[in-house]
Design an enzyme around this catalytic site. Sequence first.
Site, PDB file in Angstrom:
ATOM      1  N   CYS A 122       6.327  -7.491   6.522  1.00  0.00           N
ATOM      2  CA  CYS A 122       6.196  -8.480   7.607  1.00  0.00           C
ATOM      3  C   CYS A 122       5.814  -9.836   7.056  1.00  0.00           C
ATOM      4  O   CYS A 122       6.388 -10.866   7.434  1.00  0.00           O
ATOM      5  CB  CYS A 122       5.156  -8.028   8.631  1.00  0.00           C
ATOM      6  SG  CYS A 122       5.746  -6.646   9.623  1.00  0.00           S
TER       7      CYS A 122
ATOM      8  N   ARG B 121       0.841  -1.201   0.000  1.00  0.00           N
ATOM      9  CA  ARG B 121       0.000   0.000   0.000  1.00  0.00           C
ATOM     10  C   ARG B 121       0.875   1.249   0.000  1.00  0.00           C
ATOM     11  O   ARG B 121       0.527   2.280  -0.575  1.00  0.00           O
ATOM     12  CB  ARG B 121      -0.860  -0.044   1.278  1.00  0.00           C
ATOM     13  CG  ARG B 121      -1.923   1.008   1.418  1.00  0.00           C
ATOM     14  CD  ARG B 121      -2.735   0.771   2.708  1.00  0.00           C
ATOM     15  NE  ARG B 121      -1.897   0.513   3.879  1.00  0.00           N
ATOM     16  CZ  ARG B 121      -1.298   1.454   4.606  1.00  0.00           C
ATOM     17  NH1 ARG B 121      -1.446   2.735   4.313  1.00  0.00           N
ATOM     18  NH2 ARG B 121      -0.545   1.142   5.640  1.00  0.00           N
TER      19      ARG B 121
HETATM   20  N1  PCA Z   1       5.277  -3.728  10.047  1.00  0.00           N
HETATM   21  C1  PCA Z   1       5.148  -3.827   8.611  1.00  0.00           C
HETATM   22  C2  PCA Z   1       6.547  -3.980   8.098  1.00  0.00           C
HETATM   23  C3  PCA Z   1       7.438  -3.632   9.231  1.00  0.00           C
HETATM   24  C4  PCA Z   1       6.564  -3.567  10.416  1.00  0.00           C
HETATM   25  O1  PCA Z   1       6.937  -3.405  11.577  1.00  0.00           O
HETATM   26  C5  PCA Z   1       4.182  -4.921   8.156  1.00  0.00           C
HETATM   27  O2  PCA Z   1       3.248  -5.234   8.902  1.00  0.00           O
HETATM   28  O3  PCA Z   1       4.353  -5.456   7.078  1.00  0.00           O
END
Ligand code: PCA
Length: 200
Positions: free
Chosen positions: A141, A88
Amino acid sequence: MKILLTGFEPFGGESINPSWEAVRLVRNVPEGMDIVRLRLPVTFAGARESLRAAAREHRPDVILSVGQAGGREGISLERIAVNLMDARIPDNAGFQPVDEPLYADGPAAYFSSLPLRPLLAALQEAEIPASISNTAGLYVCNAVFYEAARLKAQGKVRLAGFIHVPYLPGQAAEKDAPSLPLDRMVRALEIVFENLGRKG
Ligand code: PCA
């Protein structure tokens, strides 16, 4: 037992990432657990490569990765890593993939190999808000979770899982979003370590 425990640098305009703050403060782990901590960049390429390199170097039994999921209420025990990148917002290197697989030849998804139900029960017992989540998103993530799960599928680690944490109170203040204090996040990770051996 050796654990590779990862958190992330800040992204999306934040100056802090609670995942790394919690990862660095974890102290009380069961006897015999050796924790290797790694701060990952919020870049698809960099995070995936660092995770694989750390796994090669340290040969952990378990990979537990932690990330921020702003807007969520409590600890999210992630169930599924999906073979897709769909961003996004651009990552911290400016890369913004749309509907691209992580591995052209990889399975559509992997399940977490953590004992999710016992972990959920243990967190609830400690009165830490938590749930099992069926999506880690399609951003960095999820990509890191998929890499770890792939290493598990290849027999290179015994367990691989991902946990999302909410905003810290300081981050949430202006956004009218839910948050969790840092000490609760740290305790949640310690509880996960205490219960890793349970049967899921
Ligand atoms: N959250 C992001 C990427 C790094 C983080 O801490 C995610 O949920 O993809």
